[in-house]
Design a protein around this motif. Structure first.
Motif, mmCIF file in Angstrom:
data_model
loop_
_atom_site.group_PDB
_atom_site.id
_atom_site.type_symbol
_atom_site.label_atom_id
_atom_site.label_comp_id
_atom_site.label_asym_id
_atom_site.label_seq_id
_atom_site.Cartn_x
_atom_site.Cartn_y
_atom_site.Cartn_z
ATOM 1 N N ALA A 98 -8.796 -0.783 -4.863
ATOM 2 C CA ALA A 98 -7.484 -1.391 -4.606
ATOM 3 C C ALA A 98 -6.613 -0.473 -3.753
ATOM 4 C CB ALA A 98 -6.783 -1.707 -5.927
ATOM 5 N N LEU A 99 -6.611 0.813 -4.064
ATOM 6 C CA LEU A 99 -5.790 1.754 -3.294
ATOM 7 C C LEU A 99 -6.314 1.906 -1.871
ATOM 8 C CD1 LEU A 99 -5.051 4.583 -5.897
ATOM 9 C CD2 LEU A 99 -3.609 2.644 -5.251
ATOM 10 N N ALA A 100 -7.633 1.942 -1.720
ATOM 11 C CA ALA A 100 -8.207 2.076 -0.380
ATOM 12 C C ALA A 100 -7.899 0.848 0.475
ATOM 13 C CB ALA A 100 -9.716 2.288 -0.474
ATOM 14 N N ALA A 101 -7.930 -0.331 -0.128
ATOM 15 C CA ALA A 101 -7.740 -1.570 0.625
ATOM 16 C C ALA A 101 -6.280 -1.892 0.884
ATOM 17 C CB ALA A 101 -8.405 -2.735 -0.118
ATOM 18 N N ALA A 102 -5.428 -1.708 -0.130
ATOM 19 C CA ALA A 102 -4.036 -2.161 0.005
ATOM 20 C C ALA A 102 -3.039 -1.204 -0.631
ATOM 21 C CB ALA A 102 -3.880 -3.542 -0.620
ATOM 22 N N GLY A 103 -3.400 0.058 -0.750
ATOM 23 C CA GLY A 103 -2.506 1.021 -1.383
ATOM 24 C C GLY A 103 -1.795 1.939 -0.419
ATOM 25 N N GLY A 104 -1.807 1.593 0.884
ATOM 26 C CA GLY A 104 -1.134 2.419 1.867
ATOM 27 C C GLY A 104 -1.899 3.670 2.250
ATOM 28 N N VAL A 105 -3.189 3.722 1.915
ATOM 29 C CA VAL A 105 -3.998 4.902 2.235
ATOM 30 C C VAL A 105 -4.526 4.825 3.661
ATOM 31 C CG1 VAL A 105 -6.059 6.217 1.624
ATOM 32 C CG2 VAL A 105 -4.640 5.236 -0.173
ATOM 33 N N LEU A 106 -5.352 3.847 3.941
ATOM 34 C CA LEU A 106 -5.958 3.708 5.262
ATOM 35 C C LEU A 106 -5.061 2.950 6.233
ATOM 36 C CD1 LEU A 106 -9.619 2.840 4.190
ATOM 37 C CD2 LEU A 106 -8.642 5.078 4.730
ATOM 38 N N PHE A 107 -4.240 2.028 5.694
ATOM 39 C CA PHE A 107 -3.350 1.226 6.523
ATOM 40 C C PHE A 107 -1.917 1.392 6.029
ATOM 41 C CE2 PHE A 107 -7.463 -0.858 6.337
ATOM 42 C CZ PHE A 107 -7.756 -1.057 7.677
ATOM 43 N N PRO A 108 -0.960 1.530 6.931
ATOM 44 C CA PRO A 108 0.447 1.620 6.507
ATOM 45 C C PRO A 108 0.864 0.394 5.710
ATOM 46 C CG PRO A 108 0.202 2.225 8.823
ATOM 47 C CD PRO A 108 -1.116 1.651 8.384
ATOM 48 N N VAL A 109 1.854 0.556 4.852
ATOM 49 C CA VAL A 109 2.293 -0.547 3.993
ATOM 50 C C VAL A 109 2.922 -1.681 4.799
ATOM 51 C CG1 VAL A 109 2.614 0.889 1.955
ATOM 52 C CG2 VAL A 109 4.495 0.612 3.581
ATOM 53 N N SER A 110 3.223 -1.452 6.058
ATOM 54 C CA SER A 110 3.837 -2.498 6.879
ATOM 55 C C SER A 110 2.917 -3.697 7.077
ATOM 56 C CB SER A 110 4.243 -1.928 8.241
ATOM 57 O OG SER A 110 3.124 -1.365 8.906
ATOM 58 N N VAL A 111 1.612 -3.540 6.779
ATOM 59 C CA VAL A 111 0.695 -4.670 6.924
ATOM 60 C C VAL A 111 0.862 -5.655 5.779
ATOM 61 C CG1 VAL A 111 -0.977 -3.200 8.104
ATOM 62 C CG2 VAL A 111 -1.213 -3.591 5.655
ATOM 63 N N LEU A 112 1.533 -5.263 4.712
ATOM 64 C CA LEU A 112 1.693 -6.113 3.537
ATOM 65 C C LEU A 112 2.962 -6.951 3.644
ATOM 66 C CD1 LEU A 112 0.807 -3.412 0.849
ATOM 67 C CD2 LEU A 112 -0.708 -5.188 1.764
ATOM 68 N N PRO A 113 3.053 -8.051 2.862
ATOM 69 C CA PRO A 113 4.296 -8.833 2.836
ATOM 70 C C PRO A 113 5.477 -7.979 2.403
ATOM 71 C CG PRO A 113 2.501 -10.007 1.752
ATOM 72 C CD PRO A 113 1.991 -8.627 2.037
ATOM 73 N N GLY A 114 6.686 -8.382 2.770
ATOM 74 C CA GLY A 114 7.876 -7.561 2.550
ATOM 75 C C GLY A 114 8.049 -7.032 1.146
ATOM 76 N N TRP A 115 8.030 -7.925 0.139
ATOM 77 C CA TRP A 115 8.258 -7.478 -1.237
ATOM 78 C C TRP A 115 7.131 -6.593 -1.730
ATOM 79 C CZ3 TRP A 115 4.786 -8.528 -5.114
ATOM 80 C CH2 TRP A 115 3.825 -9.505 -4.845
ATOM 81 N N LEU A 116 5.889 -6.904 -1.310
ATOM 82 C CA LEU A 116 4.746 -6.117 -1.756
ATOM 83 C C LEU A 116 4.723 -4.749 -1.078
ATOM 84 C CD1 LEU A 116 2.246 -6.055 -3.514
ATOM 85 C CD2 LEU A 116 0.965 -7.123 -1.652
#
Length: 266
Positions: free
Chosen positions: A197-215
């Motif tokens: 989960a952290l590798a895919a969507a935890g801001g590790v490999l990709f900046p958090v800007s790729v996620l929806p605003g609240w997330l």
């Protein structure tokens, strides 16, 4: 020294008998043992080195990170900081957490905590082992990244070292907390799921800007996101803003405080 299942505080090492090795030598011996155990284990090696190297190559040869390049930074320049954070999570969080969980299940922790090394020495040995493995991971990632075009400044490389140590402290505390409060099988499942989960969507490999605003706002407060942001700023901009450092420091303090309070040695 009591080894009750309800006792969780990390106590000082017992006094050494005459002729016994000094505490630093005991800690170094334990660190050496922990390091070799992690490196020689095939499953651990997959987690510690093979998967991060595969991720580095994949991010470099594809265009997944093209939207996050700064100035004339190449794909590998953007990829390496996140890969280094992934290495820390693999060793300090998943690797050491799983190993500690099964050591606890089989009574190894209880036995070692009653030796002259004591609980504090055992924890110190684990931390040193994580740093030793991290040094190996850094060297391997650099050896793969340089032929791919990675050319960091020496200032960035030196600046990344204390950042990675802070990341290691935070994730070691979290890994130890999970390993010391859940059963070994649950620890294995939780740590592996969280790693993905952290590798895919935890801001590790990709900046958090790729996620929806609240997330993205929520994920930005995770230690993984703070670590990824701090390392990217270090390598791509030459300086680190205080917010990710404060987030990492807070996670480190809170995770170790919780570990001291709730860790069960058996």
């Amino acid at each position: 020294m009591s080894t009750s299942t309800h006792e969780s505080s990390v106590t000082a090492a017992p006094s050494s008998p005459a002729g016994a090795a000094s505490l630093p030598r005991r800690v170094l011996a334990q660190a050496r043992f922990e390091t070799m155990t992690m490196i020689r284990n095939g499953e651990q090696l997959l987690l510690l080195l093979i998967l991060p190297v595969m991720a580095l190559v994949a991010l470099t040869v594809t265009d997944l990170l093209d939207g996050y390049r700064v100035g004339d930074a190449s794909r590998v320049d953007v990829a390496v900081p996140g890969i280094l954070v992934l290495c820390v999570i693999s060793s300090a969080f998943s690797g050491q957490g799983i190993q500690t969980g099964f050591d606890r299940r089989y009574g190894v922790l209880r036995y070692l905590s009653t030796t002259p090394m004591g609980r504090a020495g055992l924890i110190a040995g684990k931390l040193l082992a994580i740093l030793a493995v991290l040094a190996v991971q850094y060297a391997v990632i650099a050896a793969v990244a340089v032929p791919l075009g990675w050319r960091p400044s020496w200032e960035a490389v030196l600046g990344s070292v204390p950042l990675l140590i802070l990341v290691a402290l935070a994730f070691t505390g979290l890994g130890m907390l999970i390993a010391g409060t859940l059963r070994a099988e649950a620890t294995l499942a939780v740590l592996n799921v969280v790693w993905v989960a952290l590798a895919a969507a935890g801001g590790v490999l990709f900046p958090v800007s790729v996620l929806p605003g609240w997330l993205s706002w929520l994920v930005a407060w995770l230690p993984s996101s703070a670590a990824g942001e701090a390392l990217r700023e270090c390598f791509l901009m030459g300086s680190v803003s205080p917010v990710p450092l404060l987030v990492l420091a807070a996670w480190a303090v809170l995770s170790w405080a919780a570990t001291v309070a709730w860790f069960k040695w058996v």
